[in-house]
Design a protein around this motif. Structure first.
Motif, PDB file in Angstrom:
ATOM      1  N   TRP A  40       0.833  -1.214   0.000  1.00 46.18           N
ATOM      2  CA  TRP A  40       0.000   0.000   0.000  1.00 46.18           C
ATOM      3  C   TRP A  40       0.865   1.261   0.000  1.00 46.18           C
ATOM      4  CZ3 TRP A  40      -3.763  -1.896   4.415  1.00 46.18           C
ATOM      5  CH2 TRP A  40      -4.658  -2.832   3.885  1.00 46.18           C
ATOM      6  N   LEU A  42       3.592   1.737  -1.389  1.00 42.12           N
ATOM      7  CA  LEU A  42       4.125   2.015  -2.729  1.00 42.12           C
ATOM      8  C   LEU A  42       3.189   2.900  -3.537  1.00 42.12           C
ATOM      9  CD1 LEU A  42       5.527  -1.295  -4.269  1.00 42.12           C
ATOM     10  CD2 LEU A  42       6.790   0.778  -3.743  1.00 42.12           C
ATOM     11  N   ARG A  43       1.897   2.735  -3.302  1.00 43.27           N
ATOM     12  CA  ARG A  43       0.949   3.323  -4.251  1.00 43.27           C
ATOM     13  C   ARG A  43       0.040   4.383  -3.667  1.00 43.27           C
ATOM     14  NH1 ARG A  43      -1.703  -2.530  -4.913  1.00 43.27           N
ATOM     15  NH2 ARG A  43       0.476  -2.898  -5.309  1.00 43.27           N
ATOM     16  N   MET A  44       0.152   4.662  -2.369  1.00 44.98           N
ATOM     17  CA  MET A  44      -0.780   5.629  -1.773  1.00 44.98           C
ATOM     18  C   MET A  44      -0.027   6.710  -1.011  1.00 44.98           C
ATOM     19  SD  MET A  44      -3.520   3.127  -0.008  1.00 44.98           S
ATOM     20  CE  MET A  44      -4.038   1.663  -0.855  1.00 44.98           C
ATOM     21  N   ASP A  45      -0.694   7.837  -0.846  1.00 43.02           N
ATOM     22  CA  ASP A  45      -0.165   8.830   0.081  1.00 43.02           C
ATOM     23  C   ASP A  45      -0.699   8.496   1.483  1.00 43.02           C
ATOM     24  OD1 ASP A  45      -2.805   9.544  -0.004  1.00 43.02           O
ATOM     25  OD2 ASP A  45      -2.502  11.467  -0.991  1.00 43.02           O
ATOM     26  N   GLY A  48      -4.543   8.431   1.916  1.00 47.01           N
ATOM     27  CA  GLY A  48      -5.133   7.259   1.279  1.00 47.01           C
ATOM     28  C   GLY A  48      -4.869   6.009   2.100  1.00 47.01           C
ATOM     29  N   THR A  52      -7.577   3.372   3.699  1.00 47.22           N
ATOM     30  CA  THR A  52      -7.584   1.922   3.452  1.00 47.22           C
ATOM     31  C   THR A  52      -7.514   1.147   4.773  1.00 47.22           C
ATOM     32  OG1 THR A  52      -6.547   2.264   1.320  1.00 47.22           O
ATOM     33  CG2 THR A  52      -6.372   0.070   2.249  1.00 47.22           C
TER      34      THR A  52
ATOM     35  N   HIS B 130       0.330   1.811 -10.626  1.00 47.69           N
ATOM     36  CA  HIS B 130       0.100   0.624  -9.797  1.00 47.69           C
ATOM     37  C   HIS B 130      -1.336   0.142 -10.004  1.00 47.69           C
ATOM     38  CE1 HIS B 130       3.332   2.801  -7.632  1.00 47.69           C
ATOM     39  NE2 HIS B 130       3.822   1.589  -7.524  1.00 47.69           N
ATOM     40  N   ALA B 201      -9.574   3.642  -2.098  1.00 44.00           N
ATOM     41  CA  ALA B 201      -9.085   3.216  -0.780  1.00 44.00           C
ATOM     42  C   ALA B 201      -9.989   2.121  -0.224  1.00 44.00           C
ATOM     43  CB  ALA B 201      -9.036   4.406   0.174  1.00 44.00           C
ATOM     44  N   PHE B 458       5.118   7.928  -5.117  1.00 42.78           N
ATOM     45  CA  PHE B 458       5.584   9.280  -4.796  1.00 42.78           C
ATOM     46  C   PHE B 458       7.100   9.285  -4.594  1.00 42.78           C
ATOM     47  CE2 PHE B 458       1.216   8.895  -3.340  1.00 42.78           C
ATOM     48  CZ  PHE B 458       0.627   9.884  -4.106  1.00 42.78           C
TER      49      PHE B 458
END
Lengths: 178, 531
Positions: A40, A42-45, A48, A52, B130, B201, B458
């Motif tokens: 997670w 890797l792909r979210m700020d 986010g 989740t 992703h 999410a 990021f």
């Protein structure tokens, strides 16, 4: 129906049973979150990620309701002296044992998917044995019930913490969905 | 509330009389005078209908129907030289369309490639590379829906849940947001119902909690109930449709659907959309699992063998025999998809929509059956993965046009903006496609594709596969996977099958292109760091 006050389930008993359910489902859920967390990340700020995790915790909370209500239903169906007489100890034993066995099932999906009959059979046969042993220990051994209750008391503190996290999670979910 | 349209004509006339307004009145004599004109009116009726429709388009803007078939490799399409007759309806459509022979997807799976199509930017800019990735918010606001003129009616639909994440992100720019479940047999998802404003999410949370993926599900008991529910669902659908779909009812993960349903819906509803419209429809077939209708089962049991290719970086272990078998299954599903596409085109043609609509048919990425790799979940970017078909039928187009200039998935946005007379934002990295660009654009530029699932969203690109197309050459750079970067170089004109890696031979082209790919990554990383 036996409606005497003696047979009513107290609020404290309900809390302890629910706490055991919350403990079992949340430990499993949080371990799973920790396993998923690197992917997670890797792909979210961060926001986010919080969303989740909050949804995952919400699912764990609903997951806790299932064994809790199942035990309550059992308490009403089974004669009092077999189960409700020592409801918290017996119920907790049932919830923890089932949770452990279901966790083993989830950790070894190949047993079912690939029809691996030997481990599947061992898994199935050991469940009633372990449950029966626990039942004997709690109901017929001196101090057995007390020992389990003292464990449940400690678990309930952790469960309160998990519920607090769930509460924060619900707030986050509401904010994200407004 | 009563509107003017609800008031009977007689009342309106009476109202006008009372207000002293003149009311036109046709006498019997006038009517007789008009009789000779009736045959003339009949003759020109279709033109009158068309003219009326054109009038209805207050702006005179064309409709745009953007049709994406998921995982459709151009290397399996007869138009591009494939040996099997997989796509006769594409060929039929091509007779009234512009065929782009070198169209390149920007990634090897749905999220990055579709995000590029929707935003006109490459994955290093939009950062959705992703699974269920989302586009950077500042880039997402300028998309193929939001940038069209305000009179457009915008519709978005996808079978593919990865695309649904993107459509949810752009939902505010859609007049008609269609949920996946609307054209599905069953979708088994809660996130789309319960967490409508936080779909992505929530989808991750739901999948993690309920489904057995790479790790165990995050709930002990709910996941069992979910498993039971899905199993019953599957059994029910197979009971109802199993005879028609012997290899299984078309599905992906928890989603069950029939392409026919989506085609029927489009065939009947598109003509009723307010005009001008922009319809984006992203349909799953021929994405795996390859589950065609029974009429297409075994139609390619021809014993065709495909040559074994060198197994280089990212190769997997599937045998060539199994790859050939999987390829056959894919081709059969593709033939099924093509037949449905043909049915849709017939319906649209009968409705006259081909007269005033740009119909864009393409795919987000391809599929690979070589080098031991089956599918598109891979670190590689070989041509079958990124070379996708693109056919565009312009309003009223009656002849075929072929374009051999290389184009990119990033070119859709600027091209649509050109069609509708809108300016292209400065950050867009695509260009107007050659036949539509003033003065003819496109030749001589570098075109890219990228795969970076293992790289943080990021963060600078450090673990990434990049392809750079320049003229007939294509270089593939594998950055950050090993101690040293690796490259492959192909001359696609002389070696379209990518059999001979020219990079080990060295030379100025290898050096220049490797340096260009490295420099591009460095430049994008610098921009990213600065932003």
């Amino acid at each position: 129906l036996d409606t005497s006050k003696q047979n009513a389930i107290s609020r404290r008993q309900l809390w302890l049973l629910f706490a055991v359910s919350v403990f079992a489902t949340h430990v499993w859920g949080i371990v799973n979150i920790l396993r998923e967390y690197p992917a997670w990340m890797l792909r979210m700020d961060l926001w986010g990620l919080l969303g989740t995790i909050s949804v995952s915790l919400l699912f764990s909370l609903f997951d806790a309701l299932l064994p809790f209500f199942a035990v309550l239903l059992l308490a009403f169906l089974v004669p009092r002296r077999f189960f409700r007489a020592r409801l918290v100890a017996g119920g907790s034993l049932l919830i923890l044992t089932i949770s452990l066995w279901v966790a083993l099932f989830h950790l070894n999906p190949q047993w079912f998917n690939q029809r691996q009959m030997v481990p599947l059979a061992i898994w199935g046969i050991t469940f009633p044995l372990v449950l029966g042993l626990g039942y004997w220990y709690v109901y017929f051994r001196d101090g057995g019930e007390q020992m389990l209750l003292s464990i449940v008391e400690r678990l309930s503190t952790l469960a309160a913490l998990y519920l607090f996290l769930d509460f924060i999670g619900v707030i986050i979910i509401v904010i994200r969905n407004i | 509330m009563v509107t003017v349209g609800d008031i009977p004509a007689v009342s309106r006339r009476h109202e006008k009389k009372q207000k002293g307004m003149s009311v036109s009145k046709i006498s019997r004599r006038d009517l007789l005078k008009m009789l000779p004109a009736v045959p003339l009116m009949k003759m020109s009726w279709p033109h009158l209908v068309r003219a009326a429709r054109d009038q209805a388009q207050t702006s005179g803007q064309p409709n745009i129907l953007f049709l994406v078939f998921d995982t459709l490799s151009a290397r399996h399409v007869g138009l591009h030289g494939y040996q099997r007759e997989t796509t006769p309806n594409f060929a039929r459509f091509a007779e009234k369309a512009t065929v782009f022979h070198q169209h390149t997807a920007a990634g090897n799976f749905t999220t990055p490639a579709t995000s590029t199509m929707l935003t006109g930017t490459y994955p290093w800019t939009h950062r959705a590379f992703h699974l269920h990735g989302l586009v950077r918010p500042d880039i997402a606001q300028d998309n193929i829906f939001s940038l069209l003129p305000p009179e457009y009616h915008r519709v978005g639909y996808s079978h593919n849940l990865l695309v649904m994440s993107l459509l949810h992100q752009m939902r505010g720019n859609l007049d008609q947001f269609m949920h996946t479940r609307e054209l599905c047999l069953s979708d088994n998802q809660l996130a789309d119902r319960l967490f409508i404003n936080d779909y992505t999410a929530a989808t991750w949370g739901e999948q993690s909690a309920l489904q057995q993926g790479g790790t165990a599900p995050g709930t002990l008991f709910l996941s069992l109930l979910n498993r039971l529910n899905r199993s019953l669902d599957k059994r029910r659908l197979e009971g109802e449709l199993g005879a028609l779909y012997p290899r299984g009812v078309p599905n992906l993960h928890n989603l069950f659907f029939l392409l026919e349903d989506a085609i029927d819906w489009m065939g009947s509803e598109i003509q009723g959309l307010p005009k001008p419209f922009m319809g984006y429809f992203h349909l799953l077939p021929p994405h795996e699992p390859y589950t065609p209708h029974k009429d297409f089962i075994d139609i390619f049991r021809d014993g065709m063998q495909f040559e074994e290719k060198p197994r280089l970086f990212g190769a997997q272990n599937m045998s060539q025999q199994e790859l050939n078998r999987q390829r056959r299954l894919y081709d059969e599903f593709l033939a099924n998809t093509d037949a449905e596409f043909g049915r849709l085109m017939d319906m649209l043609e009968a409705q006259g929509l081909m007269e005033d609509t740009y119909i864009v048919v393409t795919s987000d990425h391809g599929e690979l059956f070589e080098r031991g790799i089956r599918g598109h979940v891979t670190l590689t970017l070989y041509d079958p993965l990124t070379h996708v078909p693109l056919l565009i039928h312009g309003p009223g187009q009656t002849t075929r046009q072929d374009v051999f200039t290389r184009t990119s998935g990033a070119d859709f946005l600027p091209t649509f903006l050109q069609w509708t007379g809108q300016p292209v934002p400065a950050h867009v990295e695509g260009q107007v496609m050659p036949p539509y660009a003033e003065g003819g654009a496109g030749d001589g530029r570098d075109i890219y594709a990228m795969e970076a699932k293992s790289n943080p969203k990021f963060g600078p690109l450090q673990k990434v596969t990049v392809t750079l197309h320049r003229d007939e050459f294509k270089i593939v750079g594998y950055f950050g996977y090993n101690v040293e970067d690796q490259f492959e170089l192909y001359n696609l004109q002389e070696d379209p099958e990518e059999l001979v890696d020219l990079y080990p031979q060295g030379g100025s082209i290898a050096r220049d292109l490797a340096e260009a790919a490295r420099a591009k990554i460095a430049a994008e990383n610098e921009k990213f760091t600065l932003s």
